[in-house]
Design a protein around this motif. Structure first.
Motif, PDB file in Angstrom:
ATOM      1  N   ASN A 141       7.961  90.677  97.841  1.00  0.00           N
ATOM      2  CA  ASN A 141       7.935  90.584  99.395  1.00  0.00           C
ATOM      3  C   ASN A 141       9.027  89.899  99.789  1.00  0.00           C
ATOM      4  O   ASN A 141       8.993  88.707  99.270  1.00  0.00           O
ATOM      5  CB  ASN A 141       6.536  89.923  99.729  1.00  0.00           C
ATOM      6  N   ASN A 143       9.765  88.152 102.460  1.00  0.00           N
ATOM      7  CA  ASN A 143       9.418  86.661 103.121  1.00  0.00           C
ATOM      8  C   ASN A 143       8.907  85.936 102.089  1.00  0.00           C
ATOM      9  O   ASN A 143       9.297  84.605 102.297  1.00  0.00           O
ATOM     10  CB  ASN A 143       7.960  86.987 103.988  1.00  0.00           C
ATOM     11  N   THR A 144       8.376  86.348 101.089  1.00  0.00           N
ATOM     12  CA  THR A 144       7.979  85.417  99.860  1.00  0.00           C
ATOM     13  C   THR A 144       9.304  84.922  99.018  1.00  0.00           C
ATOM     14  O   THR A 144       9.166  83.675  98.901  1.00  0.00           O
ATOM     15  CB  THR A 144       6.996  86.004  99.072  1.00  0.00           C
ATOM     16  N   ASN A 147      10.893  82.115 101.054  1.00  0.00           N
ATOM     17  CA  ASN A 147      10.506  80.975 101.151  1.00  0.00           C
ATOM     18  C   ASN A 147      10.652  80.016  99.907  1.00  0.00           C
ATOM     19  O   ASN A 147      10.410  78.898  99.675  1.00  0.00           O
ATOM     20  CB  ASN A 147       9.017  80.828 101.025  1.00  0.00           C
TER      21      ASN A 147
END
Length: 418
Positions: A141, A143-144, A147
């Motif tokens: 992912n 987004n992961t 981060n």
């Protein structure tokens, strides 16, 4: 099997663990494969590499199987460094040469039994772009990934897609090693946590949520003054004896601060808790003797270079302390005076005054005569007071060197051309 996780925690070697209780139980039940990676960005390892390698060596001594991945594949791409710039890409020829040098150094540290060195180029290079996107890209992912600390720290200044995908490739490495080398634990520096957990997540997706794989990171090694361990004014401390001589290596450890030495004894040596506790007491009671530093220098130099290197380093140290260099061998002279001003000279005999001027050790004949007359010049451990002295460059140290000391501490090394 021994409780290696508790041992590592006592030594201050554990920062984060994905499942400490589960890892402790597994390592006490059976021997497992443990891996860390190093990219072939240079032709020698340095003492910063010892930080994860000491962990692997402890696992090896406890009966587990260390695996080191030399990133011939990922090394050609570059791990995001946390700095505000991309890593410089290397040619495949340079990567190959570096890999050969690093492998030889690793074998010295780990031996050839119960130890494996692999190159991730062997499996990553066989993967097509379509394979990569279909088999792995769908499992990550964005987004992961954004981060993850190592990526997040670069977003403000920008990061290339190449370096962004590094964590996927490192995750593929963990999966491959789990499938083919029984590797169940990956270790790395504190900055590798995001990459390591991405790998455990990938294995759980591919092999099932009950797959026993773990990640462990090592605390950032800082000196008592807050600066990063291993960084010196003279640059990196290399494991290659041609780049950092064993004597210089020994001196690096010998010169550690009292505030750091016990922590380093725990981390970088295999001394037991009782012996380290005794050395800690000596630091408190008799710090001027520097016994803990000497033990640290002996143990780490022995691990990297062998006992003979320790003996030579201590012989050189004693000779320099006493000022009596006549007992040193040519090889010890080369080590001990590796970083002093040097000059090439012929083997021809010459008047001491003229020779000192020709080698630029002295700026003029007048100054040379004064220094000789005043006893300020020592040649190969012998004080010279006669301005008519005839110097034979081949008279000592197997005819290879002339060692000159001007005053109490200023050394010069003349290398005799054969």
């Amino acid at each position: 099997m021994t409780d290696i996780i508790s041992e590592l925690k006592w030594r201050g070697a554990v920062n984060q663990v994905t499942d400490e209780a589960g890892l402790k139980e597994l390592t006490q039940q059976k021997a497992i494969g443990v891996y860390c990676g190093t990219d072939p960005t240079g032709d020698s390892l340095h003492i910063g590499h010892l930080i994860p390698f000491m962990m692997l060596k402890r696992f090896q001594l406890a009966g587990h199987h260390p695996v080191i991945v030399i990133g011939g594949g990922t090394g050609a791409i570059g791990d995001p460094s946390g700095k505000n710039s991309e890593r410089k890409l290397q040619t495949m020829d340079q990567v190959k040469k570096n890999k050969e040098h690093l492998t030889a150094q690793l074998v010295k540290l780990f031996g050839t039994e119960n130890f494996t060195v692999v190159d991730n180029y062997d499996w990553l290079s066989k993967m097509s772009l379509l394979d990569f996107l279909r088999d792995y890209g769908k499992l990550f992912n964005v987004n992961t990934m954004l981060n993850k600390e190592i990526v997040a720290s670069r977003l403000e200044v920008g990061i290339s897609f190449t370096e962004f995908t590094y964590q996927i490739l490192q995750s593929v490495d963990f999966l491959y090693l789990y499938q083919h080398h029984n590797v169940q634990l990956q270790i790395g520096g504190a900055d590798q946590w995001g990459n390591i957990t991405a790998g455990t997540d990938l294995i759980h997706r591919q092999a099932g949520a009950d797959a026993k794989v773990f990640g462990l990171t090592i605390p950032l090694m800082l000196k008592a003054d807050g600066t990063k361990f291993g960084k010196t004014a003279g640059g990196a401390i290399w494991l290659d004896p041609k780049r950092t001589t064993p004597y210089e290596f020994y001196q690096f450890w010998l010169n550690q601060d009292d505030r750091d030495v016990i922590r380093y004894l725990k981390y970088f040596t295999f001394l037991d808790q009782d012996e380290i506790a005794a050395l800690a007491e000596k630091v408190k009671q008799e710090p001027e003797k520097r016994e803990a530093q000497r033990r640290l220098a002996q143990e780490v130099t022995k691990f990297v270079h062998g006992q003979q290197a320790v003996d030579e380093a201590e012989h050189i140290s004693q000779a320099l302390f006493s000022g009596d260099v006549t007992s040193l061998t040519a090889a010890e002279i080369e080590q001990g005076f590796h970083d002093v001003p040097s000059v090439d000279v012929s083997a021809a005999k010459a008047n001491i005054v003229q020779w000192l001027v020709d080698t630029k050790i002295e700026s003029s004949k007048r100054r040379a005569r004064e220094d000789v007359t005043n006893g300020a010049i020592t040649v190969n451990g012998q004080r010279i007071r006669d301005v008519d002295f005839e110097l034979d460059p081949t008279a000592a140290f197997s005819g290879r060197f002339v060692l000159v000391r001007r005053g109490k501490k200023r050394y010069f090394l003349a290398r005799v051309k054969q």
